[in-house]
Design an enzyme around this catalytic site. Structure first.
Site, PDB file in Angstrom:
ATOM      1  N   ASP A 140       0.817  -1.225   0.000  1.00 43.82           N
ATOM      2  CA  ASP A 140       0.000   0.000   0.000  1.00 43.82           C
ATOM      3  C   ASP A 140       0.850   1.275   0.000  1.00 43.82           C
ATOM      4  OD1 ASP A 140      -2.097  -1.726   0.102  1.00 43.82           O
ATOM      5  OD2 ASP A 140      -2.660  -1.297   2.172  1.00 43.82           O
ATOM      6  N   TYR A 174      -4.674 -10.841  -5.536  1.00 46.11           N
ATOM      7  CA  TYR A 174      -3.394 -11.341  -5.036  1.00 46.11           C
ATOM      8  C   TYR A 174      -2.328 -11.459  -6.132  1.00 46.11           C
ATOM      9  CZ  TYR A 174      -4.894 -12.510  -0.253  1.00 46.11           C
ATOM     10  OH  TYR A 174      -5.295 -12.441   1.054  1.00 46.11           O
ATOM     11  N   LEU A 175      -2.766 -11.512  -7.402  1.00 50.82           N
ATOM     12  CA  LEU A 175      -1.757 -11.624  -8.477  1.00 50.82           C
ATOM     13  C   LEU A 175      -0.794 -10.440  -8.416  1.00 50.82           C
ATOM     14  CD1 LEU A 175      -3.951 -12.617 -11.567  1.00 50.82           C
ATOM     15  CD2 LEU A 175      -2.826 -14.106  -9.905  1.00 50.82           C
ATOM     16  N   GLN A 176      -1.347  -9.243  -8.114  1.00 52.74           N
ATOM     17  CA  GLN A 176      -0.502  -8.037  -8.156  1.00 52.74           C
ATOM     18  C   GLN A 176       0.560  -8.047  -7.069  1.00 52.74           C
ATOM     19  OE1 GLN A 176      -3.047  -4.380  -7.019  1.00 52.74           O
ATOM     20  NE2 GLN A 176      -4.426  -6.102  -6.782  1.00 52.74           N
ATOM     21  N   ARG A 177       0.214  -8.582  -5.890  1.00 55.74           N
ATOM     22  CA  ARG A 177       1.199  -8.481  -4.810  1.00 55.74           C
ATOM     23  C   ARG A 177       2.076  -9.726  -4.699  1.00 55.74           C
ATOM     24  NH1 ARG A 177      -2.732  -8.658   0.610  1.00 55.74           N
ATOM     25  NH2 ARG A 177      -2.382 -10.855   0.992  1.00 55.74           N
ATOM     26  N   ARG A 211      -6.214   0.008  -0.390  1.00 55.88           N
ATOM     27  CA  ARG A 211      -7.089   0.477   0.694  1.00 55.88           C
ATOM     28  C   ARG A 211      -7.405   1.952   0.594  1.00 55.88           C
ATOM     29  NH1 ARG A 211      -5.037  -3.120   5.184  1.00 55.88           N
ATOM     30  NH2 ARG A 211      -6.547  -4.815   5.121  1.00 55.88           N
TER      31      ARG A 211
HETATM   32  O1  F6P Z   1      -1.656  -5.392   3.060  1.00 58.14           O
HETATM   33  C1  F6P Z   1      -2.252  -4.533   2.184  1.00 58.14           C
HETATM   34  C2  F6P Z   1      -3.290  -5.197   1.324  1.00 58.14           C
HETATM   35  O2  F6P Z   1      -2.659  -5.856   0.271  1.00 58.14           O
HETATM   36  C3  F6P Z   1      -4.330  -4.196   0.850  1.00 58.14           C
HETATM   37  O3  F6P Z   1      -3.973  -3.434  -0.231  1.00 58.14           O
HETATM   38  C4  F6P Z   1      -5.527  -5.078   0.631  1.00 58.14           C
HETATM   39  O4  F6P Z   1      -6.719  -4.345   0.703  1.00 58.14           O
HETATM   40  C5  F6P Z   1      -5.401  -6.013   1.771  1.00 58.14           C
HETATM   41  O5  F6P Z   1      -4.026  -6.157   2.031  1.00 58.14           O
HETATM   42  C6  F6P Z   1      -6.003  -7.377   1.589  1.00 58.14           C
HETATM   43  O6  F6P Z   1      -5.854  -8.052   2.793  1.00 58.14           O
HETATM   44  P1  F6P Z   1      -6.087  -9.583   2.997  1.00 58.14           P
HETATM   45  O7  F6P Z   1      -5.041 -10.328   2.208  1.00 58.14           O
HETATM   46  O8  F6P Z   1      -5.961  -9.841   4.482  1.00 58.14           O
HETATM   47  O9  F6P Z   1      -7.485  -9.859   2.518  1.00 58.14           O
END
Ligand code: F6P
Length: 423
Positions: free
Chosen positions: A147, A300-303, A195
């Site tokens: 974030d 989740y693909l992006q992170r 977020r």
């Molecule tokens: O940690 C940040 C984040 O990747 C946010 O951008 C996203 O909204 C959130 O986590 C999703 O969280 P979780 O994986 O717990 O659902």
């Protein structure tokens, strides 16, 4: 920073917290390799602070040097993460006593908590434990969050890689829609995480420059969603360019302060689970303008997209892990290594310790000077800030099957010494 000489008394506990990133394991590699060089044994908590409470500790000495080195290019959280909020010392003293009991039982003298702003709060509380409970524990926060909303630090490890994924995906999908626009899709909508802060959405702006280049519209959580202005800009862009790429932050809200898309669930910190704004916008475009659309929610693909990580980001992620160990062994407490930008061009940065008090629970939003006047784009100042963070590639090694060679650790658990703890 040079660490003082010390005798190898005690262990270091490392834990990963909150949403994981493509490079959080690079930080773990930085921690473990640096501690090994100082002959300090490292335990890792299984699933963040919960592993410490449950006495589920992993002995990283059972991992080979090659496995630890491979963490540098493996996404996800190798030891497991968690979203779990420790209450205040007054509200739940039993939890803190349990942590101290676990630390004491395993001779944990340094605790490194790798997370975002909520985790910095947890790290700060634990750093105050030593005094309150007469146990010598040093606690260092280690920055991480896609974030990019941590205070004090110029940027957050994890962000540069998701920023690169977002900019590259915006560019690539835009080439696709441009090809189809004459007879098929006219609008493409990409939804990104972040977020309440629009840093990831802003990074999509690096895909192109100028009014006709994608993304044509970026929707930031820092601006109230104005349906009429949005539809007018989509229409004008399709009429002028032939197609339109929109990037929307998951956290955009309407004038009543409601998220456009809220999944209805909340995590331990009270954060709404977001996701699903793209289909809402797409339905609006179809209903009001009649354009054919496609939308994507990389979620989740992006992170986790380590194959497209930013080299700058991967290097910073490793460096904060190394610095955290140096700070801990130098006797510091309640600090976090933060990234200080010393020059934009050429991009230069360094690390320095910052007090956790200044970081815990603060949320850094995009400054107004980074948003264009209509609120749908980024300014040259934002470009100057963002551009170095996505630079460079550091792809993982690939195997013959065509897949990245990611490591799976043994994660051997340490024998428990204490009775179970109900939390
Ligand atoms: O940690 C940040 C984040 O990747 C946010 O951008 C996203 O909204 C959130 O986590 C999703 O969280 P979780 O994986 O717990 O659902």
């Amino acid at each position: 920073m040079k660490s003082k000489a010390h005798s190898a008394i005690g262990r270091l506990l490392y834990a990963q917290s909150g949403g994981v990133t493509a490079v959080i394991n690079a930080t773990a590699a930085g921690v473990i390799q640096t501690a090994r060089a100082h002959r300090v044994p490292v335990y890792a908590a299984h699933n963040g602070i919960l592993g410490a409470l449950r006495e589920e500790l992993i002995d990283t000495s059972k991992e080979t040097a090659a496995a630890i080195a491979a963490l540098r290019h493996t996404p996800g959280g190798a030891f497991g993460s968690c979203r779990y909020k420790l209450k205040s010392l007054e509200a739940n003293r039993a939890e803190y006593e349990r942590l101290i009991d676990v630390f004491r039982a395993h001779d944990i003298r340094w605790f490194l908590y790798n997370g975002g702003n909520d985790s910095a709060d947890t790290a700060l509380k634990i750093s105050q434990l030593g005094k309150a409970m007469d146990y010598d524990i040093r606690c260092i926060g280690v920055p991480k969050t896609v974030d990019n909303d941590l205070a004090v630090t110029d940027c957050c490890p994890g962000f540069g890689s998701v920023a690169k994924y977002t900019a590259v995906s915006t560019l690539e999908a835009s080439l696709d829609v441009a090809s189809m626009a004459d007879t098929s899709t006219k609008v493409f909508i990409l939804e990104v995480m972040g977020r309440h802060a629009g840093w990831i959405a802003a990074a999509s702006g690096l895909a192109g420059e100028g009014a006709d280049a994608p993304p044509h519209i970026i929707l930031f959580p820092e601006r109230v969603f104005d349906e009429a202005a949005f539809l007018a800009k989509v229409k004008a862009t399709v009429e002028r360019v032939g197609w339109c790429t929109v990037v929307a932050s998951e956290g955009i809200k309407n004038a009543e302060g409601q998220f456009l898309a809220e999944a209805g669930t909340r995590d331990a910190f009270g954060h709404a689970q977001l996701g699903g704004v793209a289909p809402v916008l797409a339905a609006l475009v179809k209903e009001k303008l009649g354009y054919k659309y496609h939308w994507a929610l990389p979620d989740y693909l992006q992170r986790s997209a380590r194959h497209m990580a930013s080299k700058t980001d991967a290097e910073q992620a490793y460096a904060v892990g190394k610095a955290a160990v140096d700070y801990a062994l130098a006797g510091m407490n309640a600090v976090m290594p933060v990234i200080v930008r010393t020059s934009d061009a050429p991009y230069r940065w360094k690390l320095e310790p910052a007090s956790l008090e200044k970081i815990a629970n603060h949320e850094k939003k995009m400054p107004a000077s980074f948003l264009t006047r209509d609120g749908f784009g980024i300014t040259p100042a934002a470009r100057r800030y963002l551009s170095p963070l996505i630079r460079g590639e550091m792809p993982p090694p690939y195997g013959r099957e065509g897949l990245p060679k990611y490591v799976q650790l043994k994660n051997a658990k340490v024998a428990k010494k204490l009775p179970d703890f109900a939390h």
